[in-house]
Design a protein around this motif. Structure first.
Motif, PDB file in Angstrom:
ATOM      1  N   ILE A  88       0.891  -1.217   0.110  1.00 24.60           N
ATOM      2  CA  ILE A  88       0.022  -0.136  -0.034  1.00 24.60           C
ATOM      3  C   ILE A  88       0.798   1.198   0.020  1.00 24.60           C
ATOM      4  O   ILE A  88       0.762   2.377  -0.642  1.00 24.60           O
ATOM      5  N   TYR A  89       1.997   1.236   0.613  1.00 27.73           N
ATOM      6  CA  TYR A  89       2.801   2.308   0.785  1.00 27.73           C
ATOM      7  C   TYR A  89       3.622   2.607  -0.619  1.00 27.73           C
ATOM      8  O   TYR A  89       3.496   3.651  -1.046  1.00 27.73           O
ATOM      9  N   MET A  90       3.745   1.357  -1.372  1.00 25.17           N
ATOM     10  CA  MET A  90       4.197   1.704  -2.646  1.00 25.17           C
ATOM     11  C   MET A  90       3.325   2.016  -3.860  1.00 25.17           C
ATOM     12  O   MET A  90       3.773   2.649  -4.724  1.00 25.17           O
ATOM     13  N   GLY A  91       2.064   1.519  -3.771  1.00 30.44           N
ATOM     14  CA  GLY A  91       1.146   1.373  -4.778  1.00 30.44           C
ATOM     15  C   GLY A  91      -0.131   2.104  -4.388  1.00 30.44           C
ATOM     16  O   GLY A  91      -1.114   2.217  -5.432  1.00 30.44           O
ATOM     17  N   GLY A  92      -0.394   2.392  -3.118  1.00 27.80           N
ATOM     18  CA  GLY A  92      -1.870   2.927  -2.751  1.00 27.80           C
ATOM     19  C   GLY A  92      -2.652   1.736  -2.442  1.00 27.80           C
ATOM     20  O   GLY A  92      -2.577   0.350  -2.913  1.00 27.80           O
ATOM     21  N   PRO A  93      -3.896   2.055  -2.054  1.00 30.42           N
ATOM     22  CA  PRO A  93      -4.992   1.017  -1.451  1.00 30.42           C
ATOM     23  C   PRO A  93      -5.256   0.001  -3.048  1.00 30.42           C
ATOM     24  O   PRO A  93      -5.596  -0.879  -2.771  1.00 30.42           O
ATOM     25  N   GLY A  94      -5.211   0.377  -4.197  1.00 31.95           N
ATOM     26  CA  GLY A  94      -5.412  -0.096  -5.302  1.00 31.95           C
ATOM     27  C   GLY A  94      -4.782  -1.601  -5.389  1.00 31.95           C
ATOM     28  O   GLY A  94      -5.433  -2.751  -6.188  1.00 31.95           O
ATOM     29  N   VAL A  95      -3.605  -1.746  -4.597  1.00 33.00           N
ATOM     30  CA  VAL A  95      -2.785  -2.778  -4.911  1.00 33.00           C
ATOM     31  C   VAL A  95      -3.274  -3.887  -4.306  1.00 33.00           C
ATOM     32  O   VAL A  95      -3.071  -5.082  -4.797  1.00 33.00           O
ATOM     33  N   VAL A  96      -4.091  -3.752  -3.442  1.00 27.43           N
ATOM     34  CA  VAL A  96      -4.871  -4.585  -2.681  1.00 27.43           C
ATOM     35  C   VAL A  96      -5.647  -5.802  -3.472  1.00 27.43           C
ATOM     36  O   VAL A  96      -5.808  -6.910  -3.655  1.00 27.43           O
ATOM     37  N   PHE A  97      -6.381  -4.892  -4.354  1.00 24.29           N
ATOM     38  CA  PHE A  97      -7.278  -5.648  -5.590  1.00 24.29           C
ATOM     39  C   PHE A  97      -6.273  -6.727  -6.208  1.00 24.29           C
ATOM     40  O   PHE A  97      -6.925  -8.002  -6.548  1.00 24.29           O
ATOM     41  N   TRP A  98      -5.200  -6.303  -6.792  1.00 24.29           N
ATOM     42  CA  TRP A  98      -4.289  -7.223  -7.543  1.00 24.29           C
ATOM     43  C   TRP A  98      -3.660  -8.354  -6.716  1.00 24.29           C
ATOM     44  O   TRP A  98      -3.528  -9.396  -7.213  1.00 24.29           O
ATOM     45  N   ILE A  99      -3.733  -8.155  -5.318  1.00 24.80           N
ATOM     46  CA  ILE A  99      -3.323  -9.051  -4.413  1.00 24.80           C
ATOM     47  C   ILE A  99      -4.241 -10.028  -4.394  1.00 24.80           C
ATOM     48  O   ILE A  99      -4.035 -11.447  -4.368  1.00 24.80           O
ATOM     49  N   TRP A 100      -5.616  -9.921  -4.331  1.00 27.68           N
ATOM     50  CA  TRP A 100      -6.738 -10.684  -4.348  1.00 27.68           C
ATOM     51  C   TRP A 100      -6.750 -11.517  -5.724  1.00 27.68           C
ATOM     52  O   TRP A 100      -6.819 -12.597  -5.311  1.00 27.68           O
ATOM     53  N   ILE A 101      -6.661 -10.764  -6.818  1.00 23.94           N
ATOM     54  CA  ILE A 101      -6.730 -11.641  -8.021  1.00 23.94           C
ATOM     55  C   ILE A 101      -5.390 -12.702  -8.277  1.00 23.94           C
ATOM     56  O   ILE A 101      -5.648 -13.848  -8.427  1.00 23.94           O
ATOM     57  N   THR A 102      -4.199 -12.498  -7.767  1.00 25.35           N
ATOM     58  CA  THR A 102      -3.178 -13.071  -7.723  1.00 25.35           C
ATOM     59  C   THR A 102      -3.441 -14.406  -6.683  1.00 25.35           C
ATOM     60  O   THR A 102      -3.116 -15.516  -6.943  1.00 25.35           O
ATOM     61  N   ALA A 103      -4.150 -14.116  -5.440  1.00 26.03           N
ATOM     62  CA  ALA A 103      -4.422 -15.068  -4.405  1.00 26.03           C
ATOM     63  C   ALA A 103      -5.358 -16.103  -5.200  1.00 26.03           C
ATOM     64  O   ALA A 103      -5.347 -17.184  -4.857  1.00 26.03           O
ATOM     65  N   LEU A 104      -6.356 -15.744  -5.540  1.00 20.96           N
ATOM     66  CA  LEU A 104      -7.429 -16.474  -6.276  1.00 20.96           C
ATOM     67  C   LEU A 104      -6.749 -17.542  -7.232  1.00 20.96           C
ATOM     68  O   LEU A 104      -7.195 -18.653  -7.237  1.00 20.96           O
ATOM     69  N   ILE A 105      -5.929 -17.023  -8.124  1.00 19.96           N
ATOM     70  CA  ILE A 105      -5.107 -17.879  -9.206  1.00 19.96           C
ATOM     71  C   ILE A 105      -4.402 -18.580  -8.328  1.00 19.96           C
ATOM     72  O   ILE A 105      -4.241 -19.855  -8.629  1.00 19.96           O
ATOM     73  N   GLY A 106      -3.705 -18.115  -7.290  1.00 21.62           N
ATOM     74  CA  GLY A 106      -2.845 -18.996  -6.564  1.00 21.62           C
ATOM     75  C   GLY A 106      -3.523 -20.097  -5.919  1.00 21.62           C
ATOM     76  O   GLY A 106      -2.544 -21.154  -5.801  1.00 21.62           O
ATOM     77  N   MET A 107      -4.610 -20.097  -5.442  1.00 25.80           N
ATOM     78  CA  MET A 107      -5.283 -21.274  -5.118  1.00 25.80           C
ATOM     79  C   MET A 107      -5.103 -22.640  -5.996  1.00 25.80           C
ATOM     80  O   MET A 107      -4.945 -23.736  -5.739  1.00 25.80           O
ATOM     81  N   CYS A 108      -5.406 -22.239  -7.321  1.00 25.22           N
ATOM     82  CA  CYS A 108      -5.178 -23.350  -8.138  1.00 25.22           C
ATOM     83  C   CYS A 108      -3.919 -23.710  -8.588  1.00 25.22           C
ATOM     84  O   CYS A 108      -3.583 -25.053  -8.580  1.00 25.22           O
ATOM     85  N   ILE A 109      -3.021 -22.780  -8.396  1.00 26.65           N
ATOM     86  CA  ILE A 109      -1.641 -23.309  -8.735  1.00 26.65           C
ATOM     87  C   ILE A 109      -1.128 -24.188  -7.379  1.00 26.65           C
ATOM     88  O   ILE A 109      -0.583 -25.194  -7.665  1.00 26.65           O
ATOM     89  N   LYS A 110      -1.418 -23.830  -6.148  1.00 25.91           N
ATOM     90  CA  LYS A 110      -1.154 -24.519  -5.174  1.00 25.91           C
ATOM     91  C   LYS A 110      -1.770 -26.065  -5.345  1.00 25.91           C
ATOM     92  O   LYS A 110      -1.187 -27.016  -4.783  1.00 25.91           O
ATOM     93  N   PHE A 111      -3.178 -26.063  -5.814  1.00 24.96           N
ATOM     94  CA  PHE A 111      -3.626 -27.372  -5.858  1.00 24.96           C
ATOM     95  C   PHE A 111      -2.748 -28.181  -6.783  1.00 24.96           C
ATOM     96  O   PHE A 111      -2.695 -29.371  -6.448  1.00 24.96           O
ATOM     97  N   TYR A 112      -2.399 -27.812  -7.787  1.00 30.36           N
ATOM     98  CA  TYR A 112      -1.467 -28.519  -8.773  1.00 30.36           C
ATOM     99  C   TYR A 112      -0.218 -28.986  -8.330  1.00 30.36           C
ATOM    100  O   TYR A 112       0.085 -30.139  -8.358  1.00 30.36           O
ATOM    101  N   SER A 113       0.464 -27.917  -7.845  1.00 29.98           N
ATOM    102  CA  SER A 113       1.602 -28.370  -7.157  1.00 29.98           C
ATOM    103  C   SER A 113       1.821 -29.127  -5.965  1.00 29.98           C
ATOM    104  O   SER A 113       2.824 -30.067  -5.988  1.00 29.98           O
ATOM    105  N   CYS A 114       0.899 -29.155  -5.255  1.00 28.28           N
ATOM    106  CA  CYS A 114       0.944 -29.808  -3.888  1.00 28.28           C
ATOM    107  C   CYS A 114       0.301 -31.480  -4.250  1.00 28.28           C
ATOM    108  O   CYS A 114       0.588 -32.255  -3.518  1.00 28.28           O
ATOM    109  N   SER A 115      -0.537 -31.513  -5.411  1.00 26.55           N
ATOM    110  CA  SER A 115      -0.914 -32.640  -5.693  1.00 26.55           C
ATOM    111  C   SER A 115       0.255 -33.543  -6.125  1.00 26.55           C
ATOM    112  O   SER A 115       0.545 -34.495  -6.127  1.00 26.55           O
ATOM    113  N   LEU A 116       1.235 -32.678  -7.262  1.00 21.97           N
ATOM    114  CA  LEU A 116       2.609 -33.265  -7.845  1.00 21.97           C
ATOM    115  C   LEU A 116       3.261 -33.665  -6.620  1.00 21.97           C
ATOM    116  O   LEU A 116       4.062 -34.686  -6.791  1.00 21.97           O
ATOM    117  N   SER A 117       3.346 -32.746  -5.567  1.00 19.39           N
ATOM    118  CA  SER A 117       4.116 -33.482  -4.555  1.00 19.39           C
ATOM    119  C   SER A 117       4.033 -34.480  -3.735  1.00 19.39           C
ATOM    120  O   SER A 117       4.849 -35.527  -3.089  1.00 19.39           O
TER     121      SER A 117
END
Length: 455
Positions: A88-117
């Protein structure tokens, strides 16, 4: 120190685009490839974590809950408190939105990578069952991919250091306790150095005990610290209910506001969000598969579903709570420095003047649990590059860098971790994307069975 920091800053732009393409582009590919199935079994993932589908005869060392707790202990930490503040210091409150988007996509990445593990577990030089990117790279792709696995581990020797946690914990201590003002000083003490040494000693008592001790401590601390943090934020929200709506609105409106972005326009803000989200939940990094790969299960898809809960807990829930407190308090407009100071200001303003002290207690739990779990990742990386006996010496290196981080600048620490993370994402995500069809096959079989027995 300054020259080293300049070198890290110069290297970052060359790696962040590869990270963005692989995490967002590769992650979206997996989301659509999976036909959103992992998200649709969210309730089943909770049931697995609760132990409803455990099998005593399954291979592994820790339970689903212990694996998730240990992985979340490494991610739910100062990245969720000071990492969000830095974003937020570097990009303002709007950066939180992009953190959310990355996290939602990240849930699927975690699913695939930890299944592989679970699908591609290997054994170390002592014959112990192991999991993680280096093992699914070699077992899944073949020995020809060993350089890729080695590259991941070399980057991991730096990426899995607890330097950010040690740095931010020390900064918290110095801002809340203010030893230079409040404590009797005998001589000219370097208080940051003293805090670093004490933190290193406490950490060493746990990390030299091995995986089972780490998992036991983490599964005890994590639920407590998340609950305490949640209650603190709940009090803030209940006493500032009129500000919650405007704070959330600001996140959405500022997400596309070019005037609030510090550098790089819209893409600069998105990259910042991706960086901080990855720092928060580590999806695509390859760390969580190391813990989940040792879970007592023979069902890869089950562990993938459990792992998927990690980004939801530490980013969608915990990071959002932090962001709302920072925004509604107005602290993001006051802080003049990077790091946890912004969050300290927010809690002090909104929790009757002593919120910074409460945050100090919470940060202590976050910091210790993160340090306990991170060391284990580094041990596995060094063990793969050498052998299990030599790998254990990573803990000494890990403990030593805690002291270094306590006195280092926050910019140096952030640049070091961001660069190491970006380098680790490249081999891990290439392997996950290449091996994803094998997860699809397992997923089809598993979910077909669930239709007949219920979730």
């Amino acid at each position: 120190m300054e020259t080293f920091n300049d070198f890290l800053s110069a290297m970052l732009p060359y790696t962040e685009w590869a990270m963005l393409i692989l995490l967002i582009g590769g992650g979206l590919f997996l989301v659509f490839k999976s036909k959103f199935l992992p998200y649709r079994y969210f309730g089943h993932a909770i049931a697995i974590t609760a132990g409803k589908h455990d099998k005593e005869e399954a291979k592994g060392d820790v339970s689903h809950l212990q694996a998730l707790s240990a992985a979340v202990a490494a991610t739910v930490g100062l990245g969720n408190i000071s990492g969000v503040a830095i974003a937020i210091y570097m990009g303002g409150p709007g950066v939180v939105f992009w953190i959310w988007i990355t996290a939602l996509i990240g849930m699927c990445i975690k699913f695939y990578s930890c299944s592989l593990s679970i699908m591609f577990r290997g054994k170390d030089s002592e014959g112990k069952l192991q999991g993680g990117p280096m093992f699914y790279i070699i077992q899944g792709i073949g020995q020809k991919a060993k350089p890729l696995a080695s590259f991941f581990c070399i980057a991991g020797l730096f990426g899995f250091l607890g330097v950010f946690t040690a740095n931010q914990f020390t900064q918290t201590f110095m801002n809340v306790v203010r030893p230079d003002e409040n404590l009797i000083i005998l001589g000219d003490f370097n208080w940051k150095l003293i805090v670093g040494i004490i933190l290193a000693l406490i950490t060493s008592f746990v990390i030299f005990g091995g995986l089972k001790k780490i998992a036991k401590v983490a599964s005890t601390i994590v639920p407590f610290m998340v609950l305490l943090y949640f209650l603190a934020v709940l009090v803030v929200m209940m006493t500032n209910t009129s500000e919650i709506g405007p704070s959330l609105k600001l996140i959405f409106t500022e997400a596309f506001n070019l005037d609030t972005m510090v550098k790089g326009g819209l893409w600069g803000l998105i990259i910042l969000g991706v960086r901080r989200a990855m720092f928060s939940n580590e999806a695509g990094l390859g760390s969580a598969p190391m813990y989940h790969g040792q879970t007592k299960t023979d069902e890869p898809v089950q562990e993938g579903l459990v792992a998927m809960l990690g980004p939801f807990i530490d980013t969608i829930i915990v990071c959002t709570l932090t962001a709302i407190v920072i925004i509604l308090s107005g602290a993001y407009l006051e802080a003049e420095s990077n790091g946890i100071l912004m969050t300290l200001i927010a809690f002090k303003k909104t929790l009757f003047g002593f919120g910074d002290v409460l945050l100090m207690v919470i940060v202590s739990a976050f910091a210790l649990s993160t340090l306990f779990t991170y060391s284990y990742y580094g041990v596995k990386c060094l063990s793969f590059l050498t052998n299990a006996k030599i790998g254990k010496y990573y803990n000494w290196y890990f403990v030593g860098t805690i002291v270094f981080a306590a006195v280092a600048s926050v910019d140096l620490v952030i640049n070091l971790i961001d660069l190491a993370y970006a380098l680790m994402v490249i081999p891990n995500m290439l392997a996950v994307l290449y091996l994803s069809p094998k997860v699809d096959q397992q997923m089809k079989i598993y979910f077909e069975k669930r239709k007949h027995v219920g979730t």
